[in-house]
Motif scaffolding. Structure first.
Motif, PDB file in Angstrom:
ATOM      1  N   UNK A   1      41.446 106.560 -35.155  1.00 35.64           N
ATOM      2  CA  UNK A   1      42.123 106.436 -33.863  1.00 35.64           C
ATOM      3  C   UNK A   1      43.646 106.437 -33.986  1.00 35.64           C
ATOM      4  N   UNK A   2      44.175 106.460 -35.215  1.00 38.56           N
ATOM      5  CA  UNK A   2      45.607 106.235 -35.428  1.00 38.56           C
ATOM      6  C   UNK A   2      46.494 107.269 -34.738  1.00 38.56           C
ATOM      7  N   UNK A   3      46.014 108.503 -34.578  1.00 39.72           N
ATOM      8  CA  UNK A   3      46.870 109.558 -34.019  1.00 39.72           C
ATOM      9  C   UNK A   3      46.574 109.835 -32.543  1.00 39.72           C
ATOM     10  N   UNK A   4      45.660 109.093 -31.953  1.00 40.24           N
ATOM     11  CA  UNK A   4      45.299 109.333 -30.553  1.00 40.24           C
ATOM     12  C   UNK A   4      46.317 108.661 -29.637  1.00 40.24           C
ATOM     13  N   UNK A   5      46.938 109.407 -28.715  1.00 38.99           N
ATOM     14  CA  UNK A   5      47.893 108.794 -27.778  1.00 38.99           C
ATOM     15  C   UNK A   5      47.168 108.054 -26.663  1.00 38.99           C
ATOM     16  N   UNK A   6      47.530 106.785 -26.449  1.00 38.19           N
ATOM     17  CA  UNK A   6      46.847 105.945 -25.467  1.00 38.19           C
ATOM     18  C   UNK A   6      47.533 105.961 -24.108  1.00 38.19           C
ATOM     19  N   UNK A   7      48.840 106.160 -24.083  1.00 35.90           N
ATOM     20  CA  UNK A   7      49.569 106.086 -22.822  1.00 35.90           C
ATOM     21  C   UNK A   7      51.019 106.473 -23.020  1.00 35.90           C
ATOM     22  N   UNK A   8      51.824 106.261 -21.983  1.00 38.95           N
ATOM     23  CA  UNK A   8      53.242 106.592 -22.042  1.00 38.95           C
ATOM     24  C   UNK A   8      54.012 105.706 -21.077  1.00 38.95           C
ATOM     25  N   UNK A   9      55.301 105.522 -21.379  1.00 39.91           N
ATOM     26  CA  UNK A   9      56.172 104.793 -20.454  1.00 39.91           C
ATOM     27  C   UNK A   9      57.094 105.744 -19.692  1.00 39.91           C
ATOM     28  N   UNK A  10      56.781 107.024 -19.787  1.00 35.88           N
ATOM     29  CA  UNK A  10      57.588 108.044 -19.124  1.00 35.88           C
ATOM     30  C   UNK A  10      58.433 108.848 -20.078  1.00 35.88           C
ATOM     31  N   UNK A  11      58.836 108.247 -21.183  1.00 34.92           N
ATOM     32  CA  UNK A  11      59.653 108.949 -22.181  1.00 34.92           C
ATOM     33  C   UNK A  11      59.026 108.925 -23.572  1.00 34.92           C
ATOM     34  N   UNK A  12      58.326 107.837 -23.892  1.00 35.96           N
ATOM     35  CA  UNK A  12      57.751 107.662 -25.228  1.00 35.96           C
ATOM     36  C   UNK A  12      56.235 107.592 -25.146  1.00 35.96           C
ATOM     37  N   UNK A  13      55.590 108.314 -26.050  1.00 39.41           N
ATOM     38  CA  UNK A  13      54.128 108.268 -26.124  1.00 39.41           C
ATOM     39  C   UNK A  13      53.695 107.033 -26.902  1.00 39.41           C
ATOM     40  N   UNK A  14      52.703 106.311 -26.377  1.00 41.26           N
ATOM     41  CA  UNK A  14      52.178 105.120 -27.052  1.00 41.26           C
ATOM     42  C   UNK A  14      51.071 105.561 -27.996  1.00 41.26           C
ATOM     43  N   UNK A  15      51.363 105.520 -29.281  1.00 38.84           N
ATOM     44  CA  UNK A  15      50.391 105.872 -30.318  1.00 38.84           C
ATOM     45  C   UNK A  15      50.864 105.252 -31.618  1.00 38.84           C
ATOM     46  N   UNK A  16      49.947 105.021 -32.515  1.00 43.37           N
ATOM     47  CA  UNK A  16      50.332 104.450 -33.810  1.00 43.37           C
ATOM     48  C   UNK A  16      51.135 105.463 -34.609  1.00 43.37           C
ATOM     49  N   UNK A  17      50.696 106.720 -34.602  1.00 42.18           N
ATOM     50  CA  UNK A  17      51.407 107.780 -35.320  1.00 42.18           C
ATOM     51  C   UNK A  17      51.262 109.081 -34.540  1.00 42.18           C
ATOM     52  N   UNK A  18      52.289 109.429 -33.798  1.00 44.17           N
ATOM     53  CA  UNK A  18      52.263 110.674 -33.022  1.00 44.17           C
ATOM     54  C   UNK A  18      52.774 111.814 -33.909  1.00 44.17           C
TER      55      UNK A  18
END
Length: 354
Positions: free
Chosen positions: A90-107
């Motif tokens: 699951x480390x590279x899966x993007x979970x969400x965003x704050x509008x500018x930054x993707x929330x993921x462990x390793x994008x």
């Protein structure tokens, strides 16, 4: 991205993933009971919600039995391999965003390759478990797992390639990392069409192949209680058996996340641009919005996994292999060619003319 920020995301994601895996078992028992007109777990805690905790305590107290003629080290290592791979996928899966930054462990730019590589080696845990038990039933289950993986990885890989190709064609940013999962998600949001609508054949084949990859009914030939007693985990008990059980449900959740990311727009919701104008909201609200959509899509797909298990009968082994090699592989190749041709027409003619 600082190390502390990454560690916080890892801790939250691990806690959420393990909790969801435990309650996926509870959800499966409840859905199964509803389909079969039974009650399901209802004794331990309100509505039976503490049943997963009781199951863990029960398995911890059970005796760990290892076959006398089996390989004790490999017998111990096999469930560890299965759950370790499930917990790192699951480390590279993007979970969400704050509008500018993707929330993921390793994008990272190779997120797609990372997921495919891990899912490909996950079969070693099951195969080694069958071999190390020194049991004919367990060995047959392990060999079946290897055969399933070879049959369905090809079709599944071609469906992923078709998604990457769509991203390459439709992404407005030249030179974007087309193997990055966040790029695939944002391209779907930019075009306004999720990949399941642009690539329905690839979506259907990919979802079906994930049932085989996660050893779920109707493709649970590696267990097949009527034929192999319990398949690869026949000789496992106590927490080793529970570890395999945990790995299966973790794989179901991660497969649902991967399907959501590739085909269902990831963390983007319906009407973000033309109805709600989400980009104008505060970063915190955007995080809540995106995480909510991602979790809703993932939970729905987990429900589909459970629903299918208690609805469809198991395929025979020869039927499973025939579907993989004679049906899905040729269709996946033709589908990839169609996506390539349509992408060429779109790039050369439609984009240039309009």
């Amino acid at each position: 991205m600082t190390l502390g920020y990454v560690l916080i995301i890892i801790a939250i994601a691990l806690f959420t993933l393990l909790t969801c895996a435990a309650y996926a078992v509870y959800a499966e028992r409840k859905v199964c009971a509803f389909i079969q007109q039974r009650v399901g777990p209802n004794r331990v805690g309100p509505l039976g919600l503490l049943q997963p905790l009781a199951d863990v305590i029960k398995l911890l107290l059970k005796e760990d039995i290892v076959p006398a003629a089996g390989d004790k080290f490999i017998h111990f290592l096999s469930p560890v391999i299965s759950v370790a791979i499930a917990l790192t996928a699951y480390a590279v899966i993007p979970f969400g965003t704050d509008g500018t930054t993707t929330i993921a462990i390793a994008d990272v730019n190779i997120g797609v390759l990372y997921i495919l590589a891990l899912t490909s080696i996950a079969v070693y845990g099951i195969t080694l478990a069958g071999w190390s038990s020194n049991s004919k039933y367990a060995l047959l289950g392990g060999l079946r797992s290897s055969a399933q993986m070879i049959s369905y990885e090809l079709s599944m890989g071609l469906c992923v390639v078709s998604c990457v190709l769509l991203t390459n064609v439709l992404n407005p940013v030249a030179g974007a990392g087309f193997l990055s999962l966040s790029t695939i998600v944002n391209t779907q949001a930019a075009t306004g069409f999720w990949n399941f609508a642009l690539n329905p054949i690839g979506f259907f084949i990919f979802v079906t192949c994930t049932f085989a990859e996660t050893n779920r009914t109707p493709f649970d030939l590696v267990e097949a209680e009527q034929e192999l007693v319990g398949g690869f985990h026949t000789e496992y008990s106590s927490m080793k058996f529970a570890t395999f059980f945990l790995a299966e449900y973790l794989n179901v959740i991660i497969a649902s996340m991967f399907i959501t990311t590739l085909f269902l727009g990831g963390y983007h919701g319906i009407g973000e641009r033309w109805l709600f104008n989400v980009s104008e909201w505060s970063p915190l609200v955007q995080v809540i919005w995106s995480l909510s959509w991602f979790m809703a899509k993932t939970f729905f797909l987990v429900f589909v996994f459970i629903w299918v298990r208690w609805t469809l009968p198991r395929f025979k082994y020869n039927q499973l292999m025939a579907i993989g090699w004679k049906k899905f592989l040729p269709i996946a190749i033709v589908n990839l060619m169609l996506v390539a041709v349509m992408g060429f027409i779109y790039k050369v003619y439609i984009v240039h003319l309009f």
